[in-house]
Scaffold this motif. Structure first.
Motif, PDB file in Angstrom:
ATOM      1  N   PRO A 201      27.523 -45.243  11.576  1.00 32.63           N
ATOM      2  CA  PRO A 201      26.317 -44.558  11.085  1.00 32.63           C
ATOM      3  C   PRO A 201      25.923 -43.634  12.143  1.00 32.63           C
ATOM      4  O   PRO A 201      25.346 -42.885  11.631  1.00 32.63           O
ATOM      5  N   ALA A 202      25.772 -43.996  13.377  1.00 32.06           N
ATOM      6  CA  ALA A 202      25.383 -42.922  14.457  1.00 32.06           C
ATOM      7  C   ALA A 202      26.071 -41.641  14.273  1.00 32.06           C
ATOM      8  O   ALA A 202      25.273 -40.523  14.334  1.00 32.06           O
ATOM      9  N   ILE A 203      27.242 -41.764  14.045  1.00 39.70           N
ATOM     10  CA  ILE A 203      28.285 -40.381  14.012  1.00 39.70           C
ATOM     11  C   ILE A 203      27.807 -39.709  12.869  1.00 39.70           C
ATOM     12  O   ILE A 203      27.662 -38.427  12.869  1.00 39.70           O
ATOM     13  N   THR A 204      27.636 -40.251  11.729  1.00 40.11           N
ATOM     14  CA  THR A 204      27.414 -39.706  10.248  1.00 40.11           C
ATOM     15  C   THR A 204      25.995 -39.102  10.517  1.00 40.11           C
ATOM     16  O   THR A 204      25.940 -37.851   9.988  1.00 40.11           O
ATOM     17  N   GLU A 205      25.043 -39.857  10.996  1.00 37.10           N
ATOM     18  CA  GLU A 205      23.637 -39.162  11.129  1.00 37.10           C
ATOM     19  C   GLU A 205      23.593 -38.078  12.158  1.00 37.10           C
ATOM     20  O   GLU A 205      23.044 -37.139  11.797  1.00 37.10           O
ATOM     21  N   GLY A 206      24.232 -38.303  13.199  1.00 33.58           N
ATOM     22  CA  GLY A 206      24.281 -36.984  13.913  1.00 33.58           C
ATOM     23  C   GLY A 206      25.065 -35.808  13.234  1.00 33.58           C
ATOM     24  O   GLY A 206      24.563 -34.717  13.523  1.00 33.58           O
ATOM     25  N   LEU A 207      26.159 -36.086  12.506  1.00 35.29           N
ATOM     26  CA  LEU A 207      26.751 -34.976  11.899  1.00 35.29           C
ATOM     27  C   LEU A 207      25.527 -34.069  10.721  1.00 35.29           C
ATOM     28  O   LEU A 207      25.673 -32.960  10.602  1.00 35.29           O
ATOM     29  N   TRP A 208      24.840 -34.994  10.119  1.00 39.09           N
ATOM     30  CA  TRP A 208      23.787 -34.490   9.247  1.00 39.09           C
ATOM     31  C   TRP A 208      22.806 -33.741  10.086  1.00 39.09           C
ATOM     32  O   TRP A 208      22.523 -32.726   9.474  1.00 39.09           O
ATOM     33  N   ARG A 209      22.389 -34.083  11.206  1.00 40.83           N
ATOM     34  CA  ARG A 209      21.273 -33.312  11.869  1.00 40.83           C
ATOM     35  C   ARG A 209      22.196 -31.908  12.472  1.00 40.83           C
ATOM     36  O   ARG A 209      21.201 -31.061  12.335  1.00 40.83           O
ATOM     37  N   ASP A 210      23.402 -32.163  12.875  1.00 41.81           N
ATOM     38  CA  ASP A 210      23.911 -30.960  13.144  1.00 41.81           C
ATOM     39  C   ASP A 210      24.069 -29.732  12.016  1.00 41.81           C
ATOM     40  O   ASP A 210      24.117 -28.686  12.263  1.00 41.81           O
ATOM     41  N   ALA A 211      23.980 -30.518  10.806  1.00 42.21           N
ATOM     42  CA  ALA A 211      24.275 -29.570   9.584  1.00 42.21           C
ATOM     43  C   ALA A 211      23.035 -28.950   9.212  1.00 42.21           C
ATOM     44  O   ALA A 211      23.010 -27.864   8.459  1.00 42.21           O
ATOM     45  N   GLY A 212      21.919 -29.454   9.791  1.00 35.15           N
ATOM     46  CA  GLY A 212      20.675 -28.937   9.467  1.00 35.15           C
ATOM     47  C   GLY A 212      19.614 -29.596   8.732  1.00 35.15           C
ATOM     48  O   GLY A 212      18.388 -29.248   8.453  1.00 35.15           O
ATOM     49  N   PHE A 213      20.080 -30.717   8.243  1.00 35.56           N
ATOM     50  CA  PHE A 213      19.312 -31.775   7.620  1.00 35.56           C
ATOM     51  C   PHE A 213      18.019 -32.398   8.459  1.00 35.56           C
ATOM     52  O   PHE A 213      18.117 -32.520   9.625  1.00 35.56           O
TER      53      PHE A 213
END
Length: 235
Positions: A201-213
């Motif tokens: 979950p931590a990696i997924t959430e980080g990817l979302w933030r990096d995408a701009g969400f």
């Protein structure tokens, strides 16, 4: 068709799978029903005439769940499997919903529209190759209007966590409900790594933030399945 965001299991969703997909997943209706119920609540702020993109639309389960309670919404469903899309098209036509839908064979990168009120992608991300996961989320972000909502659910566990074996034993019970033969825990863990691309979950959430969400909000968990929602920030 672009090869960006190629599924990790490109030959998995063939004709045999398409024809049996709904029956295989019928045992999981309590889980999917709850997820769809909560997804509808998460998407309550979108307009009554919303345009919704369903990424990895499969046989159309997400459209069915959302269209019933939101008669003014229109949908674009995209999926790389022609076989799954054909089943989806037939089911939507039989239900009288096809007129509100456009179906596209391909990936999110094949969708030209960048003004969706919401994007829904359920049980899809873990099929996207790890080196393409960031591009997958960025592509979704670009297709949302400012303040548009993204809802996603995927298999997501920390493969290094001490509770992994217990978590995977729970997942084995899910597999048995779907009629799959029992596999050793180590074999399921290996499957999570490859051909699937399960991440924490931590990696997924980080990817979302990096995408701009904006900050991802966890809203669903059922064993190894986790769901989040987030907004594309205003300009």
């Amino acid at each position: 068709m672009t090869q960006t965001n190629t599924p990790a299991t490109p030959n998995f969703f063939n004709q045999e799978m398409a024809d049996s997909y709904d029956q295989r997943n019928s045992a999981l209706q309590p889980i999917s029903g709850c997820l769809h119920f909560l997804t509808n609540l998460v998407l309550a702020p979108v307009p009554r005439n919303a345009s919704v993109l369903c990424v990895g639309v499969g046989t159309g389960a997400d459209i069915f769940a959302l269209a019933t309670d939101n008669p003014g919404w229109r949908f674009v469903g995209v999926d790389p499997s022609a076989e799954m899309l054909e089943v989806c098209r037939r089911r939507l036509d039989e239900a009288g919903l096809l007129g509100r839908c456009q179906l596209v064979r391909g990936t999110v990168e094949d969708i030209a529209d960048t003004h969706f009120d919401a994007v829904v992608s359920l049980f899809v991300a873990h099929f996207i190759k790890l080196d393409q996961r960031a591009a997958f989320y960025s592509g979704i972000h670009r297709r949302l209007k400012p303040r548009g909502l993204f809802v996603s659910a995927e298999i997501s566990v920390d493969l290094e966590d001490t509770s992994l074996h217990a978590t995977v034993k729970d997942w084995a019970r899910i597999q048995s409900l779907m009629g799959q033969e029992e596999k050793p825990v180590e074999a399921l863990i290996a499957m999570f790594r490859d051909p699937l691309g399960v991440v924490s979950p931590a990696i997924t959430e980080g990817l979302w933030r990096d995408a701009g969400f904006a900050e991802p909000v966890p809203f669903f968990q059922a064993f190894a399945i986790r769901g989040w929602h987030a907004q594309r920030p205003p300009l």
